[in-house]
Design an enzyme around this catalytic site. Structure first.
Site, PDB file in Angstrom:
ATOM      1  N   PRO A  90      37.257  41.566  34.515  1.00  9.46           N
ATOM      2  CA  PRO A  90      35.917  41.886  34.986  1.00  9.46           C
ATOM      3  C   PRO A  90      35.831  42.265  36.464  1.00  9.46           C
ATOM      4  O   PRO A  90      36.514  41.670  37.295  1.00  9.46           O
ATOM      5  CB  PRO A  90      35.124  40.600  34.718  1.00  9.46           C
ATOM      6  CG  PRO A  90      36.144  39.533  34.581  1.00  9.46           C
ATOM      7  CD  PRO A  90      37.366  40.193  34.020  1.00  9.46           C
ATOM      8  N   ASN A  91      35.003  43.239  36.704  1.00  8.06           N
ATOM      9  CA  ASN A  91      34.655  43.739  38.042  1.00  8.06           C
ATOM     10  C   ASN A  91      35.750  44.573  38.700  1.00  8.06           C
ATOM     11  O   ASN A  91      35.534  45.143  39.764  1.00  8.06           O
ATOM     12  CB  ASN A  91      34.237  42.575  38.974  1.00  8.06           C
ATOM     13  CG  ASN A  91      33.052  41.810  38.421  1.00  8.06           C
ATOM     14  OD1 ASN A  91      32.034  42.427  38.138  1.00  8.06           O
ATOM     15  ND2 ASN A  91      33.178  40.515  38.223  1.00  8.06           N
ATOM     16  N   ARG A 100      34.124  47.459  45.853  1.00  8.19           N
ATOM     17  CA  ARG A 100      33.904  46.011  45.750  1.00  8.19           C
ATOM     18  C   ARG A 100      34.657  45.286  46.868  1.00  8.19           C
ATOM     19  O   ARG A 100      35.897  45.312  46.886  1.00  8.19           O
ATOM     20  CB  ARG A 100      34.425  45.539  44.388  1.00  8.19           C
ATOM     21  CG  ARG A 100      34.385  44.053  44.200  1.00  8.19           C
ATOM     22  CD  ARG A 100      35.185  43.623  42.973  1.00  8.19           C
ATOM     23  NE  ARG A 100      35.125  42.189  42.844  1.00  8.19           N
ATOM     24  CZ  ARG A 100      35.951  41.462  42.123  1.00  8.19           C
ATOM     25  NH1 ARG A 100      36.917  42.046  41.430  1.00  8.19           N
ATOM     26  NH2 ARG A 100      35.830  40.166  42.077  1.00  8.19           N
ATOM     27  N   TYR A 106      39.769  43.404  48.723  1.00  6.37           N
ATOM     28  CA  TYR A 106      40.528  44.059  47.653  1.00  6.37           C
ATOM     29  C   TYR A 106      41.085  45.430  48.024  1.00  6.37           C
ATOM     30  O   TYR A 106      41.803  46.031  47.227  1.00  6.37           O
ATOM     31  CB  TYR A 106      39.645  44.177  46.401  1.00  6.37           C
ATOM     32  CG  TYR A 106      39.235  42.830  45.853  1.00  6.37           C
ATOM     33  CD1 TYR A 106      40.186  41.928  45.394  1.00  6.37           C
ATOM     34  CD2 TYR A 106      37.890  42.446  45.819  1.00  6.37           C
ATOM     35  CE1 TYR A 106      39.824  40.678  44.909  1.00  6.37           C
ATOM     36  CE2 TYR A 106      37.517  41.199  45.332  1.00  6.37           C
ATOM     37  CZ  TYR A 106      38.489  40.322  44.881  1.00  6.37           C
ATOM     38  OH  TYR A 106      38.128  39.089  44.405  1.00  6.37           O
ATOM     39  N   ASN A 161      45.840  41.336  35.229  1.00 10.09           N
ATOM     40  CA  ASN A 161      44.930  40.863  36.262  1.00 10.09           C
ATOM     41  C   ASN A 161      43.645  40.465  35.550  1.00 10.09           C
ATOM     42  O   ASN A 161      42.771  41.300  35.308  1.00 10.09           O
ATOM     43  CB  ASN A 161      44.661  41.928  37.331  1.00 10.09           C
ATOM     44  CG  ASN A 161      43.833  41.357  38.484  1.00 10.09           C
ATOM     45  OD1 ASN A 161      43.285  40.250  38.381  1.00 10.09           O
ATOM     46  ND2 ASN A 161      43.728  42.092  39.574  1.00 10.09           N
ATOM     47  N   ALA A 218      38.351  37.066  37.430  1.00  6.77           N
ATOM     48  CA  ALA A 218      37.751  35.722  37.414  1.00  6.77           C
ATOM     49  C   ALA A 218      38.121  34.931  36.160  1.00  6.77           C
ATOM     50  O   ALA A 218      38.151  33.695  36.187  1.00  6.77           O
ATOM     51  CB  ALA A 218      36.238  35.832  37.552  1.00  6.77           C
ATOM     52  N   GLU A 254      51.204  37.585  35.598  1.00  3.24           N
ATOM     53  CA  GLU A 254      49.848  37.500  36.166  1.00  3.24           C
ATOM     54  C   GLU A 254      49.862  38.160  37.537  1.00  3.24           C
ATOM     55  O   GLU A 254      50.748  37.864  38.354  1.00  3.24           O
ATOM     56  CB  GLU A 254      49.457  36.018  36.277  1.00  3.24           C
ATOM     57  CG  GLU A 254      48.138  35.802  37.000  1.00  3.24           C
ATOM     58  CD  GLU A 254      47.813  34.316  37.181  1.00  3.24           C
ATOM     59  OE1 GLU A 254      48.257  33.483  36.366  1.00  3.24           O
ATOM     60  OE2 GLU A 254      47.122  34.006  38.166  1.00  3.24           O
ATOM     61  N   HIS A 290      47.402  39.506  41.028  1.00  2.91           N
ATOM     62  CA  HIS A 290      46.143  39.580  41.770  1.00  2.91           C
ATOM     63  C   HIS A 290      46.365  40.445  42.997  1.00  2.91           C
ATOM     64  O   HIS A 290      47.431  40.403  43.617  1.00  2.91           O
ATOM     65  CB  HIS A 290      45.678  38.188  42.222  1.00  2.91           C
ATOM     66  CG  HIS A 290      45.483  37.267  41.074  1.00  2.91           C
ATOM     67  ND1 HIS A 290      44.388  37.325  40.244  1.00  2.91           N
ATOM     68  CD2 HIS A 290      46.273  36.278  40.581  1.00  2.91           C
ATOM     69  CE1 HIS A 290      44.509  36.410  39.302  1.00  2.91           C
ATOM     70  NE2 HIS A 290      45.645  35.766  39.479  1.00  2.91           N
ATOM     71  N   SER A 293      44.480  40.083  45.768  1.00  3.08           N
ATOM     72  CA  SER A 293      44.324  39.182  46.917  1.00  3.08           C
ATOM     73  C   SER A 293      45.232  37.964  46.762  1.00  3.08           C
ATOM     74  O   SER A 293      45.705  37.663  45.653  1.00  3.08           O
ATOM     75  CB  SER A 293      42.857  38.729  47.012  1.00  3.08           C
ATOM     76  OG  SER A 293      42.501  37.956  45.878  1.00  3.08           O
ATOM     77  N   ARG A 302      42.200  31.670  49.420  1.00  2.52           N
ATOM     78  CA  ARG A 302      40.754  31.859  49.264  1.00  2.52           C
ATOM     79  C   ARG A 302      40.077  30.563  48.789  1.00  2.52           C
ATOM     80  O   ARG A 302      40.623  29.489  48.980  1.00  2.52           O
ATOM     81  CB  ARG A 302      40.520  33.039  48.312  1.00  2.52           C
ATOM     82  CG  ARG A 302      41.154  34.346  48.830  1.00  2.52           C
ATOM     83  CD  ARG A 302      40.900  35.501  47.895  1.00  2.52           C
ATOM     84  NE  ARG A 302      39.472  35.788  47.786  1.00  2.52           N
ATOM     85  CZ  ARG A 302      38.948  36.536  46.806  1.00  2.52           C
ATOM     86  NH1 ARG A 302      39.752  37.067  45.883  1.00  2.52           N
ATOM     87  NH2 ARG A 302      37.650  36.751  46.749  1.00  2.52           N
ATOM     88  N   ARG A 311      39.672  29.394  43.125  1.00  2.00           N
ATOM     89  CA  ARG A 311      40.627  30.450  42.755  1.00  2.00           C
ATOM     90  C   ARG A 311      42.073  29.950  42.764  1.00  2.00           C
ATOM     91  O   ARG A 311      43.004  30.692  42.467  1.00  2.00           O
ATOM     92  CB  ARG A 311      40.517  31.641  43.717  1.00  2.00           C
ATOM     93  CG  ARG A 311      39.184  32.329  43.664  1.00  2.00           C
ATOM     94  CD  ARG A 311      39.164  33.565  44.555  1.00  2.00           C
ATOM     95  NE  ARG A 311      37.803  33.897  44.920  1.00  2.00           N
ATOM     96  CZ  ARG A 311      36.956  34.587  44.162  1.00  2.00           C
ATOM     97  NH1 ARG A 311      37.337  35.059  42.996  1.00  2.00           N
ATOM     98  NH2 ARG A 311      35.725  34.834  44.556  1.00  2.00           N
TER      99      ARG A 311
HETATM  100  C1  DQA Z   1      41.460  38.852  41.649  1.00  2.00           C
HETATM  101  C2  DQA Z   1      41.234  37.431  42.212  1.00  2.00           C
HETATM  102  C3  DQA Z   1      40.199  36.695  41.381  1.00  2.00           C
HETATM  103  O1  DQA Z   1      40.009  35.380  41.917  1.00  2.00           O
HETATM  104  C4  DQA Z   1      38.877  37.417  41.406  1.00  2.00           C
HETATM  105  O2  DQA Z   1      37.942  36.773  40.581  1.00  2.00           O
HETATM  106  C5  DQA Z   1      39.008  38.859  41.040  1.00  2.00           C
HETATM  107  C6  DQA Z   1      40.147  39.616  41.548  1.00  2.00           C
HETATM  108  C7  DQA Z   1      42.433  39.675  42.528  1.00  2.00           C
HETATM  109  O3  DQA Z   1      42.957  40.656  42.015  1.00  2.00           O
HETATM  110  O4  DQA Z   1      42.612  39.363  43.704  1.00  2.00           O
HETATM  111  O5  DQA Z   1      38.127  39.427  40.419  1.00  2.00           O
HETATM  112  O6  DQA Z   1      42.034  38.730  40.373  1.00  2.00           O
END
Ligand code: DQA
Length: 162
Positions: free
Chosen positions: A10-11, A18, A23, A75, A78, A99, A101, A103, A108, A112
């Site tokens: 998501p997102n 964003r 990011y 990825n 959330a 996995e 990410h 960031s 953070r 997270r």
């Molecule tokens: C993320 C880190 C997650 O905590 C966050 O909710 C994201 C992006 C990252 O790629 O840094 O949506 O997965």
């Protein structure tokens, strides 16, 4: 030929606009393009690249990848921190998963710091921006190749059994 499925949660469709300070400025399409170039340069790798904001859809993507013997770069965004369903999907189909990410989630907010995915993943790469995906690709390809070679050798009629 092996397959790598890059699955985004998501997102991540909003990358580029964003929170660019967190990011970066690359869009998800930019990241896809980088990985396609990497896969083409490597050869013998089919790349599937997907994004969904819907948890159940991500479950289906993982199932599809795992059942096809593809490696997964995930990825989960959330959902990393909340989704038992994604974790169960990886386990259910024994998907070779890394996995990722963008960031450094450990630098953070504390919510997270915990991942439900990490215990069922081969490894975790975070904090390198778009390069997290590149590093995951480089790490995952030989693992999927090795597993595919093993599965093929063990298959009945492969000629390895007398
Ligand atoms: C993320 C880190 C997650 O905590 C966050 O909710 C994201 C992006 C990252 O790629 O840094 O949506 O997965």
């Amino acid at each position: 030929m092996i397959a790598i499925h890059v699955l985004n949660g998501p997102n991540l469709n909003l990358l580029g606009r964003r929170e660019p300070q967190v990011y970066g400025s690359l869009t998800l399409a930019d990241i896809e393009q980088r990985l396609r170039a990497r896969a083409a340069a490597r050869g013998q790798v089919e790349l599937v690249f997907r994004q969904s904001n819907v948890e159940g859809e991500l479950v289906s993507f993982i199932q599809e990848a795992g059942l096809a013997g593809a490696g997964v770069i995930l990825n989960a965004a959330a959902y990393t921190h909340t989704s038992i369903a994604l974790r169960d999907a990886i386990k259910s189909v024994d998907a070779l998963t890394i996995e990722v990410h963008l960031s450094n989630v450990h630098a953070r907010e504390s919510f997270r710091h915990h991942s439900l995915i990490a215990p069922v993943a081969v490894g975790v790469i975070c904090g390198f921006g778009a390069a997290s995906y590149d590093l995951a690709f480089d790490a995952l390809v030989p693992l999927v190749e090795a597993r595919t070679a093993k599965t093929t050798a063990a298959a009945p009629g492969s000629g390895t059994h007398s």
